[in-house]
Design a protein around this motif. Structure first.
Motif, PDB file in Angstrom:
ATOM      1  N   ALA A  14       0.838  -1.200   0.000  1.00  0.00           N
ATOM      2  CA  ALA A  14       0.000   0.000   0.000  1.00  0.00           C
ATOM      3  C   ALA A  14       0.872   1.248   0.000  1.00  0.00           C
ATOM      4  O   ALA A  14       0.413   2.337  -0.326  1.00  0.00           O
ATOM      5  CB  ALA A  14      -0.930   0.020   1.218  1.00  0.00           C
ATOM      6  N   PHE A  15       2.131   1.099   0.370  1.00  0.00           N
ATOM      7  CA  PHE A  15       3.029   2.251   0.415  1.00  0.00           C
ATOM      8  C   PHE A  15       3.999   2.270  -0.756  1.00  0.00           C
ATOM      9  O   PHE A  15       4.249   3.296  -1.368  1.00  0.00           O
ATOM     10  CB  PHE A  15       3.810   2.253   1.730  1.00  0.00           C
ATOM     11  CG  PHE A  15       4.887   3.304   1.774  1.00  0.00           C
ATOM     12  CD1 PHE A  15       4.549   4.648   1.790  1.00  0.00           C
ATOM     13  CD2 PHE A  15       6.231   2.952   1.766  1.00  0.00           C
ATOM     14  CE1 PHE A  15       5.531   5.631   1.806  1.00  0.00           C
ATOM     15  CE2 PHE A  15       7.212   3.922   1.773  1.00  0.00           C
ATOM     16  CZ  PHE A  15       6.865   5.263   1.793  1.00  0.00           C
ATOM     17  N   GLY A 239      -2.983   3.435  -2.066  1.00  0.00           N
ATOM     18  CA  GLY A 239      -2.146   2.860  -3.127  1.00  0.00           C
ATOM     19  C   GLY A 239      -0.748   3.452  -3.068  1.00  0.00           C
ATOM     20  O   GLY A 239      -0.541   4.487  -2.438  1.00  0.00           O
ATOM     21  N   PRO A 240       0.211   2.781  -3.729  1.00  0.00           N
ATOM     22  CA  PRO A 240       1.630   3.111  -3.575  1.00  0.00           C
ATOM     23  C   PRO A 240       1.969   4.597  -3.755  1.00  0.00           C
ATOM     24  O   PRO A 240       1.542   5.228  -4.708  1.00  0.00           O
ATOM     25  CB  PRO A 240       2.297   2.283  -4.671  1.00  0.00           C
ATOM     26  CG  PRO A 240       1.375   1.158  -4.922  1.00  0.00           C
ATOM     27  CD  PRO A 240      -0.007   1.676  -4.655  1.00  0.00           C
ATOM     28  N   LEU A 241       2.747   5.114  -2.809  1.00  0.00           N
ATOM     29  CA  LEU A 241       3.237   6.482  -2.875  1.00  0.00           C
ATOM     30  C   LEU A 241       4.564   6.485  -3.643  1.00  0.00           C
ATOM     31  O   LEU A 241       4.843   7.368  -4.437  1.00  0.00           O
ATOM     32  CB  LEU A 241       3.462   6.992  -1.444  1.00  0.00           C
ATOM     33  CG  LEU A 241       3.777   8.457  -1.237  1.00  0.00           C
ATOM     34  CD1 LEU A 241       2.581   9.320  -1.616  1.00  0.00           C
ATOM     35  CD2 LEU A 241       4.134   8.708   0.220  1.00  0.00           C
TER      36      LEU A 241
END
Lengths: 243, 243
Positions: A14-15, A239-241
Motif C-alpha cells: 500500500a506504500f 495505493g503506492p506512494l
C-alpha cells in the motif's frame, strides 16, 4: 502462501510498489516461523536481546503493566503487523506482547533487518512507513483517551480495526471477525467492562454497529464515521506512494 | 556547527556508531535550512505533499484538533527530533506542528530520505530506531492518560523531557530550560490549567521538583522517579547498539 500474498507484503504494497527482488528479500525474512499459544506472553517488558516477529496469522495485544497492577493495552496486532519492532531496536523491551488467539509469526533479529535494508533500501522506507502508521494509531488512541467520550472512542476503534483488517484481506464488505473480549476492549479504551457493554448496546440500539458472537457488523457505516470523527488519512491506504 | 555535533547526530549516535561516511550523508540532509516563527503552524492536518524537517534549534509541539475545537497535544519536539516524518511518508499529514519558540530546521522530502538510505542502510536502521523511540514516548503518554493520576503524569512528563534534552546536550546536571506554558502542559496531559498549577505546587511543596520562570529543577530526582514509576528503558540511552 506466496510471499506477495502475505499480509505484510499486502500492507507494505500500500506504500511502495514491491519489485520481485523486494519480495525475495521479504521472503527471506519469513524463514524462521514460530508458533505461539494464547495468553502466554511472547515478549515481556524488561526482556533483553529480544527478537521481533512478523505476524502471519492470529491476533495479539501489546500492553504495559503499571506498578498498581493495572493493565493498559496499547494496541492489538493482526496479520502483517510487526510484533516488538521496538524491542529489537532497543536493548530492553518496553512492553509486553501476548497472543489472543494462536499466533504464527516469523522471527527477526536486528541484523536480519539491517541486512534486508542493505539489499533493498526501498524496503527500509516501507518498514519506516509501517512503523509510522503504527505510531499514528497510537496517537489516535491517545487523542481518544484524552479527548473523546466513550462512544466516540469505541466507534473510532471499531472503524480503525476494520480499515486495518481490510488492507490485509481479513474484512468483508462491512463486517469482520473479532476475537476481542469486552475486558480487552475495556483495557484498551480506558473504560470499565460494564461501560464497554453499555456503549456497545448503545451503538446497536442506534442502528450503527453490532458486535456480537465474535463478529463486528456495520449497520450504518457513514453514521459511525460521523459519530467517531474518523479520518482515514492516518492509515493512508490509497495505493503506492513510491512507484 | 559540525555535523557530528548536531543534535540529530548525537541522538542517532546513541543507537548506532556513525562513521564519517554516515555523517557525510547526514550533513547532506541538513542542506535546506528553514526558519519558522512561534505560534504559526509549520505543518497542518490535511496538508498534502508535505516536507518533513529535522529540528536544529527551538521547541515545537505536534497536536490534533477535534471537531469540538479541543486540542490534544501529542508531543513536544526538541532539537534533533524529526518534525512530520509521518507527513512525508503519508500522502496527507494527520497532525499539526506548531513552533513554540523560534525554530530552525532542515527540510527533507521522501526522496531525500530514500536516497540517504540507499547510501547508508545503517542510517535507515537508526532513523527507524528514532521513529520507534518517538512511538515509545507516545505509548508512555497513552499509558499516562489511561492509567496514571495527575501528579504521576506530570512527574513522568518532566523526567522524560529531561532525558531527551540531556541526550542532545540541552540539560545540565539536574535541571533544564523549558519554555512550555501551563496551558500547553494541560493540553498535553489531559488536565485543566488550574489542575496543572495545583500539581506543580504539590511537586514543589513535597520537595521533588520546581518548575518556575521557564526552568525545571529536580530537588529530589530519585523521589520523582519513584513517584512516576519512570523507567528509562523506553528511551534507551546506553550507547550504541550497532557498533
Amino acid at each position: 502462501m506466496k510471499t506477495h500474498d502475505s499480509p505484510l507484503a499486502r500492507k507494505l504494497g500500500a506504500f511502495v510498489a514491491l519489485s520481485n527482488s523486494d519480495l525475495g528479500v521479504l521472503s527471506d525474512l519469513f524463514r524462521r516461523r514460530r508458533r505461539f499459544v494464547p495468553r502466554k506472553d511472547m515478549i515481556f517488558e524488561g526482556q533483553t536481546n529480544q527478537s521481533a516477529y512478523v505476524m502471519a496469522t492470529g491476533w495479539a495485544c501489546s500492553y504495559k503493566l503499571l506498578k498498581t497492577g493495572e493493565r493498559q493495552i496499547v494496541d492489538f496486532q493482526i496479520p502483517g503487523d510487526f510484533l516488538g519492532l521496538r524491542s529489537v531496536l532497543f536493548r530492553t523491551s518496553d512492553h509486553n506482547i501476548q497472543p489472543i488467539t494462536r499466533v504464527d509469526a516469523s522471527e527477526l533479529t536486528a541484523s536480519d533487518l539491517l541486512s534486508a535494508f542493505q539489499r533493498t533500501p526501498r524496503l527500509a522506507t516501507a518498514v519506516l512507513w509501517a512503523a509510522s502508521r503504527d505510531e499514528a494509531m497510537v496517537v489516535e488512541h491517545l487523542v481518544g483517551l484524552g479527548r473523546r467520550d466513550a462512544i466516540e472512542r469505541m466507534a473510532h476503534f471499531l472503524l480503525e480495526l476494520y480499515a486495518r483488517l481490510r488492507l490485509v484481506g481479513l474484512a468483508d464488505r462491512l463486517d469482520y471477525d473479532c476475537p476481542l473480549s469486552q475486558y480487552m476492549l475495556a483495557d484498551a479504551l480506558g473504560l470499565s467492562a460494564v461501560h464497554v457493554n453499555r456503549v456497545l448496546r448503545q451503538l446497536r440500539d442506534e442502528g450503527l454497529c453490532t458486535f456480537k458472537n465474535g463478529r463486528v457488523v456495520f449497520d450504518n457505516y457513514d453514521g459511525l464515521v460521523d459519530l467517531a470523527g474518523f479520518d482515514r488519512a492516518y492509515l493512508d491506504h490509497e495505493g503506492p506512494l513510491l512507484a
